[in-house]
Design an enzyme around this catalytic site. Structure first.
Site, PDB file in Angstrom:
ATOM      1  N   SER A 134      28.618  -4.816  15.522  1.00  0.00           N
ATOM      2  CA  SER A 134      29.473  -4.387  14.428  1.00  0.00           C
ATOM      3  C   SER A 134      29.636  -2.883  14.575  1.00  0.00           C
ATOM      4  O   SER A 134      29.913  -2.393  15.668  1.00  0.00           O
ATOM      5  CB  SER A 134      28.862  -4.788  13.085  1.00  0.00           C
ATOM      6  OG  SER A 134      29.681  -4.393  12.012  1.00  0.00           O
ATOM      7  N   TYR A 148      40.629  -1.684  12.317  1.00  0.00           N
ATOM      8  CA  TYR A 148      39.297  -1.742  12.914  1.00  0.00           C
ATOM      9  C   TYR A 148      38.260  -2.055  11.839  1.00  0.00           C
ATOM     10  O   TYR A 148      37.412  -2.932  12.009  1.00  0.00           O
ATOM     11  CB  TYR A 148      38.974  -0.420  13.606  1.00  0.00           C
ATOM     12  CG  TYR A 148      37.580  -0.365  14.169  1.00  0.00           C
ATOM     13  CD1 TYR A 148      37.232  -1.115  15.298  1.00  0.00           C
ATOM     14  CD2 TYR A 148      36.594   0.428  13.584  1.00  0.00           C
ATOM     15  CE1 TYR A 148      35.940  -1.070  15.811  1.00  0.00           C
ATOM     16  CE2 TYR A 148      35.313   0.485  14.096  1.00  0.00           C
ATOM     17  CZ  TYR A 148      34.990  -0.269  15.210  1.00  0.00           C
ATOM     18  OH  TYR A 148      33.717  -0.229  15.718  1.00  0.00           O
ATOM     19  N   LYS A 152      35.543  -5.286  11.271  1.00  0.00           N
ATOM     20  CA  LYS A 152      34.093  -5.128  11.180  1.00  0.00           C
ATOM     21  C   LYS A 152      33.561  -5.595   9.826  1.00  0.00           C
ATOM     22  O   LYS A 152      32.499  -6.231   9.744  1.00  0.00           O
ATOM     23  CB  LYS A 152      33.695  -3.673  11.457  1.00  0.00           C
ATOM     24  CG  LYS A 152      33.966  -3.241  12.892  1.00  0.00           C
ATOM     25  CD  LYS A 152      33.334  -4.183  13.914  1.00  0.00           C
ATOM     26  CE  LYS A 152      33.598  -3.775  15.335  1.00  0.00           C
ATOM     27  NZ  LYS A 152      33.040  -4.747  16.324  1.00  0.00           N
ATOM     28  N   THR A 183      31.506   6.720  24.455  1.00  0.00           N
ATOM     29  CA  THR A 183      31.604   5.670  25.458  1.00  0.00           C
ATOM     30  C   THR A 183      33.080   5.394  25.723  1.00  0.00           C
ATOM     31  O   THR A 183      33.955   5.913  25.037  1.00  0.00           O
ATOM     32  CB  THR A 183      30.945   4.366  24.971  1.00  0.00           C
ATOM     33  OG1 THR A 183      31.692   3.860  23.855  1.00  0.00           O
ATOM     34  CG2 THR A 183      29.503   4.589  24.548  1.00  0.00           C
TER      35      THR A 183
END
Length: 279
Positions: A134, A148, A152, A183
Site C-alpha cells: 500500500s 493514486y 490505496k 525508486t
C-alpha cells in the site's frame, strides 16, 4: 528456514529490491513482471531459486493461470506479495478516462485478483502470509494524486475485510505503508496527466513545481523497506500494517489524529441520529 515467495512487479522499485535480498538470503522467489528479460542477470546468478513468469496484473485470466502455475511448479508458497502498481499524477479533471481505468485496473483490481487466485492454494496448504504494498497514501492524501490515493484507500478497505474472512484458515495479511522513496516507482514509472493552466497557481501547481525542481529528498531507505518486510515474517500474528519511514509516521499520525478529533467533535450529532429510546 528458507521461504518461497510469489511477488508481482519485480522489474524495479521495492519488488526488485525485495527479490534480490531474498535470493541473496537463499529464499526461493516466484517473480512476475511484464518484461521477464529484465531479470535475466538475476536468473544467471541464482538459477533455480528464481522462477520467472510474464504477467500483466490487469489480465485476470493470466493472473489465475500464473498463480496456479506457480503453486503447481513450486509446490508450496509461503508469502504472496502484491507489489505491482504505479502512481498517476495530475488534478482530477486533468486525467483522461483511460488513465483512470488503467490506474484502477492495475492498483486495485490487479491486487484483488492475485489475492483471490492465491487464497484457495493458501487454504489448501494450511495457511500462509499475504503482503500488500500500500502506501502512506492509503491513510493520508496529497493534491494531484487523487486516483493514486483512491486505489490505496480502496485496497486497504479490501484487506481490512479479507483479514477477517481468512484468519481461521491460518492466512495472515500485512499492509505495507512506506513513505515516498527515490525508486523508479516515483521517478520513472509515474504516469502524468496533461496539465491545465488553470491549476498553475493552486496546490497542484505548487506540487508539480516542487517535483520538477528535484528538491524532494526522501528519508526512506528502500533497502530497509525490503528488510522490514522480510523481518515481519518472524512476527505472528502478522502485523496488520507496516508503516515505514519517518515521513510516513509523521503524516499518518497527523492525519489519523485530525480525523479522530473531527469524529469526537461530532460525537453528540452521531449519537443523536439513533432511534429515541423506548420509555
Amino acid at each position: 528456514m528458507t521461504k518461497t515467495w510469489f511477488i508481482t512487479g519485480t522489474s524495479s522499485g521495492f519488488g526488485r529490491i525485495l527479490t534480490e535480498k531474498l535470493l541473496e538470503r537463499g529464499d526461493r522467489v516466484a517473480a512476475t513482471l511484464r518484461r521477464p528479460e529484465a531479470l535475466n542477470e538475476l536468473k544467471k546468478t541464482f538459477g533455480d531459486l528464481l522462477w520467472i513468469e510474464a504477467l500483466d496484473v490487469t489480465d485476470t485470466a493470466a493472473v489465475r493461470h500464473c498463480v496456479d502455475k506457480a503453486f503447481a511448479d513450486l509446490g508450496h508458497i509461503d508469502v504472496i506479495v502484491n507489489n505491482a502498481g504505479y502512481a498517476l499524477f495530475g488534478a482530477a479533471e486533468e486525467l483522461t478516462d483511460d488513465q483512470i481505468r488503467r490506474q484502477i485496473d492495475t492498483n486495485i483490481i490487479g491486487s484483488i485478483q492475485v489475492t483471490r487466485a492465491a487464497l484457495p492454494h493458501l487454504r489448501a496448504q494450511g495457511g500462509g502470509r499475504s503482503m500488500q504494498l500500500s502506501s502512506m497514501g492509503g491513510q493520508i492524501s496529497l493534491p494531484a494524486l487523487s486516483l493514486y490515493h483512491t486505489t490505496k484507500w480502496a485496497i486497504e478497505g479490501f484487506f481490512e475485510s479479507v483479514i477477517q474472512e481468512v484468519e481461521s484458515f491460518g492466512i495472515e495479511v500485512t499492509l505495507v505503508e512506506p513513505a515516498g522513496a527515490r525508486t523508479n516507482f516515483a521517478y520513472g514509472s509515474m504516469d502524468n496527466a496533461v496539465r491545465m493552466d488553470v491549476y498553475t497557481d493552486t496546490k497542484v501547481g505548487e506540487f508539480r513545481k516542487a517535483r520538477a525542481a528535484g528538491d524532494y529528498h526522501p528519508a526512506l531507505d528502500p533497502d530497509k523497506v525490503a528488510l522490514a518486510m522480510m523481518a515481519s515474517l518472524r512476527t505472528s500474528p502478522a502485523p496488520k500494517r507496516l508503516t515505514l519511514g519517518s515521513d510516513a509516521y509523521k503524516l499518518v499520525h497527523a492525519g489519523l489524529s485530525k480525523r479522530l478529533g473531527a469524529l469526537e467533535a461530532q460525537r453528540d450529532i452521531a449519537l443523536s441520529a439513533d432511534y429515541d429510546p423506548v420509555r
